[in-house]
Design a protein around this motif. Sequence first.
Motif, short mmCIF file in Angstrom:
data_model
loop_
_atom_site.label_atom_id
_atom_site.label_comp_id
_atom_site.label_asym_id
_atom_site.label_seq_id
_atom_site.Cartn_x
_atom_site.Cartn_y
_atom_site.Cartn_z
N PRO A 105 5.86 0.11 7.76
CA PRO A 105 6.45 1.01 8.77
C PRO A 105 5.36 1.69 9.59
O PRO A 105 4.19 1.77 9.17
CB PRO A 105 7.21 2.02 7.92
N LYS A 106 5.74 2.20 10.75
CA LYS A 106 4.76 2.79 11.65
C LYS A 106 4.11 4.04 11.07
O LYS A 106 2.99 4.38 11.44
CB LYS A 106 5.41 3.11 12.99
N TRP A 107 4.80 4.73 10.15
CA TRP A 107 4.22 5.94 9.58
C TRP A 107 3.16 5.63 8.51
O TRP A 107 2.41 6.51 8.10
CB TRP A 107 5.31 6.83 8.96
N PHE A 108 3.08 4.38 8.09
CA PHE A 108 2.13 3.99 7.05
C PHE A 108 0.71 4.13 7.59
O PHE A 108 0.47 3.95 8.79
CB PHE A 108 2.40 2.55 6.62
N PRO A 109 -0.26 4.47 6.73
CA PRO A 109 -1.65 4.64 7.23
C PRO A 109 -2.17 3.45 8.02
O PRO A 109 -2.90 3.62 9.00
CB PRO A 109 -2.45 4.85 5.95
N PHE A 110 -1.79 2.22 7.62
CA PHE A 110 -2.16 1.05 8.41
C PHE A 110 -0.92 0.47 9.07
O PHE A 110 0.11 0.26 8.43
CB PHE A 110 -2.82 -0.03 7.56
N ARG B 233 -11.92 -13.59 -3.93
CA ARG B 233 -12.21 -12.17 -4.19
C ARG B 233 -13.39 -11.67 -3.38
O ARG B 233 -13.66 -10.47 -3.34
CB ARG B 233 -12.47 -11.95 -5.68
N ALA B 234 -14.10 -12.58 -2.72
CA ALA B 234 -15.24 -12.18 -1.89
C ALA B 234 -14.81 -11.60 -0.55
O ALA B 234 -15.64 -11.08 0.19
CB ALA B 234 -16.16 -13.39 -1.65
N ILE B 235 -13.52 -11.70 -0.25
CA ILE B 235 -13.05 -11.19 1.04
C ILE B 235 -12.04 -10.07 0.80
O ILE B 235 -11.49 -9.94 -0.29
CB ILE B 235 -12.42 -12.32 1.87
N PRO B 236 -11.78 -9.27 1.81
CA PRO B 236 -10.79 -8.21 1.66
C PRO B 236 -9.39 -8.78 1.47
O PRO B 236 -9.10 -9.94 1.82
CB PRO B 236 -10.88 -7.43 2.98
N PHE B 237 -8.52 -7.97 0.94
CA PHE B 237 -7.12 -8.33 0.77
C PHE B 237 -6.43 -8.19 2.13
O PHE B 237 -6.33 -7.11 2.70
CB PHE B 237 -6.48 -7.39 -0.26
N ILE B 238 -5.98 -9.31 2.68
CA ILE B 238 -5.35 -9.32 4.01
C ILE B 238 -3.97 -9.96 3.86
O ILE B 238 -3.73 -11.10 4.28
CB ILE B 238 -6.20 -10.09 5.04
N PRO B 239 -3.03 -9.25 3.24
CA PRO B 239 -1.72 -9.86 2.98
C PRO B 239 -0.88 -9.93 4.24
O PRO B 239 -0.91 -9.03 5.09
CB PRO B 239 -1.10 -8.90 1.97
N VAL B 240 -0.13 -10.99 4.37
CA VAL B 240 0.75 -11.13 5.53
C VAL B 240 1.82 -10.05 5.54
O VAL B 240 2.43 -9.76 6.59
CB VAL B 240 1.37 -12.54 5.53
N GLU B 241 2.01 -9.38 4.41
CA GLU B 241 3.01 -8.31 4.33
C GLU B 241 2.66 -7.11 5.19
O GLU B 241 3.49 -6.19 5.33
CB GLU B 241 3.20 -7.88 2.87
N ILE B 242 1.47 -7.08 5.78
CA ILE B 242 1.18 -5.99 6.73
C ILE B 242 2.19 -5.98 7.87
O ILE B 242 2.40 -4.95 8.51
CB ILE B 242 -0.25 -6.10 7.32
N MET B 243 2.83 -7.13 8.12
CA MET B 243 3.84 -7.21 9.18
C MET B 243 5.06 -6.36 8.88
O MET B 243 5.82 -6.01 9.79
CB MET B 243 4.28 -8.66 9.39
N LEU B 244 5.27 -6.00 7.63
CA LEU B 244 6.46 -5.27 7.22
C LEU B 244 6.23 -3.78 7.07
O LEU B 244 7.18 -3.03 6.79
CB LEU B 244 6.99 -5.84 5.89
#
Length: 657
Positions: free
Chosen positions: A170-175, A157-168
Motif C-alpha cells: 500500500p502507498k502508506w508502506f515505507p516502500f 543470498r549475495a543480492i538484496p531481497f527484491i520480491p515481486v510482492e512489492i507491487m502489492l
Amino acid sequence: MLTENLTTPESELRDGRSDGRSAGLDRAIANAKRRLLALQNPAGYWVFELEADCTIPAEYILMMHFMAEIDQGLEAKIAHFLRAQAGSDGSYPLFKGGAGDLSCTVKVYYALKLAGDAPDAPHMRRARHWVLRRGGAAKANVFTRIMLAMFQQVPWRAIPFIPVEIMLLPKWFPFHLDKVAYWSRTVMVPLSILCSYRVKARNPRGIDVAELFSTPPNLERDYFSQVKTPLGKAILLLDRCGRLLEPLIPGFVRRKATSQATAWFTARLNGYDGLGAIFTAMVNAYEAMDYLGIPADNAERRIARAAIDGLLVVKADKAYCQPCVSPVWDTGLAVLALQEVDRHDHEQSSRRSTDTALRWLAGKQLRDQPGDWQTQRPGLAGGGWAFQFGNSYYPDVDDTAVVAYAMSQAETPAFAEPIRRAADWIAGMQSRNGGYGAFDADNDHYFLNQIPFADHGALLDPPSADVSARCIMLLGRLDGAHPEYSATIARCVAYLRAEQEADGSWFGRWGTNYLYGTWSVLLGFAEAGVSANDASVRRAVAWLKSKQRADGGWGESNISYHAPNSRGEFDTSTAFHTALAVLALLAADETGAPEVAAGVGYLLNTQQADGGWQDDCFNAPGFPKFFYLKYHGYDKYFPLWALARYRNRQHGLARAR
C-alpha cells in the motif's frame, strides 16, 4: 586563475575593444553555425551520440549470452571497443581520466571472456589482478552481483531481497513504487520478476568467472560490507528476514504480484523507444518477457528487442551501446544556440531550420497521455516533453523548460498553447521545498537510499539546483504576461539561495558539475529578475573568475563529485565548460570583464577547421559517483551559444523578453 599576460588571436579582444565587430568572431560563429545546421536531421531534430561508461556495452554482450541470442560480428565490434577503454592497470573507469571502478571492471571482464578473450591474455590478466587486489567480484555493487547471480556465479543470498510482492504494497508502506524515481521504477519492476523466480541466464557456452573471487562465492559471508549506517544495518536485517520468510508467501499472492508487475511494465513498453526509454529497464523487461513465456515471434517482444538495438552505435571496426538517446534535449539546446546567432544574423535559411525544429518539438509534446507523475499531482494537465524520442509516461521537467523557453523566443503564435501548457505543468510540479526534480515531485524519501538495493545512492529524484534554475528561466520569462507564476518563482528563488555553496557555486546534478550548476542558476536568476548586483550573484561571479585557467578557459572533472574540494577544477580546459562560464558571466552583466574576453579567446583558439570543437571528457553524471555520460553535442552547440551571446551583448542586443 586568469594570468595577466594571457592574449587571444583576435586583436579586438587583445586590445580590450568590446564593439563585437571582430571578423574572426563573426567567422567563428558562421563556421560553427554551418556545422551545427549540417548535423540537423531532415525531420527537424538534432540527436548526438550519448556515450556512457563501459558497463552498458558490456551489459549488451551479457544480454546476448543471457538470452543465447549472440550476434558474433556485433559482439566482436563491442569487444574491440571495450578493450580500447582499459586503463594502464587493466581496470575500467566510470569516466575518462577517472579511477578504475570495481563493478565496471568485473562486467567488462565477464563480457570479454564471453566474447572469447582468453583469461591469460595480457589485458585480461591485468584486469583480473586489479579486481582481486580490491577484494574480488564479491565486493562489486548490487547490480553487478544480480548479474552474477543470474549467471550462477554467486548465490542468490549475495543480492538484496527484491520480491515481486512489492507491487502489492500500500502507498502508506515505507516502500512503494511511487516513492522512488522513474528510472528506479522501470528498472525494479521487471527485475523483481527475474529475482523472485531466480531466473538463470542461458549462457550457452557455460562461461564462468570463478577466477575473479578471492573467496569461493558459496563461502563468502560479507556480500553487504558496504552497509555501514545503523539504519542501513537495520534495514539489511529486515531484508534477510524477508528472504527467510519468502517460502511462506502463498502461491496465489506471488501469482497476483507477478500479474500486476507484468501488467505494469507491459503498459509502459513504449514501443520502439522501450520501457522508460533507458537501456537497463529495457533489458530487464526483455528478459522478463522471455521468462514469462512470451514467444520470440510475439510483436511486443520483437519491438522490445528492436528498442534495445536502436541504442547501438555501430561503426566500421567497433560498436558500443548508448544508455538512451537525447533528441529533445539536443534539439532544444541547439535551437537556443541558433536563436542567439540569428538575433544578429537574421538569415532566413537558419530561421527555417529552427522553425522546423520547433515544429518537430511541438509534435512531441505530451498532453493527454497517462503518466506516473499524475499519481503525485492528480488533476494536473500534461504539457511536458520527454528527453527521448518517445517516453509518454515520463516527461522531463528540465527538457520541458528548455523547449518551451526556445518556443517563447520564436514569438510564433502557433506555439502559445504549447508554451502555456508547459509552464502550467512545470508550475504544478514544484516540490514542497520550492525546487524541482527531473521527473517527479517531492521524491525525497531519503531513508530509501539506505535499502540494500540502493547502494548506488540514486534511488530517488529529489529537487536539484540545475533543474530548478531552468524552471524559473522559463517562468521568469513569462512572468510579465502571467503573474500567476510569481509565487512559484519566488519559492524557487528562495530554494536556490539556500542551495548555494559557501564558496558561491551551485552543485550540478545533471551536468559536470559546479560550473554547470552555477551556469544554470545564473541564467535562471537573470530571467527571474534577480539583480546582477545581488550578493548571491556576486559570490558566484567571484567563484567563476577564480576558477579560470591560465589559457582563458574553464574545465571540471567528474572527480568533483567524489572530492568536492576539487570543484570547478580540471587538468585541462574544455570548450563546453568555457562556454558555460562565459554564458554565466554574461548573465551576470560581466560583458566587459577581461575574464569573459579571455574565455571567448579560448573558444576561438580551440575551434577546429570544420567549425566545431573537440572535448574528450565525460561531461555529465547519470548518477553522481556511480554512472557518467558524455553528451557528444555539448561541444557543438554550447560554444556557439556563448560566442553568439557575447557578440550580441557587445552589439547591445538585449535578450528577447
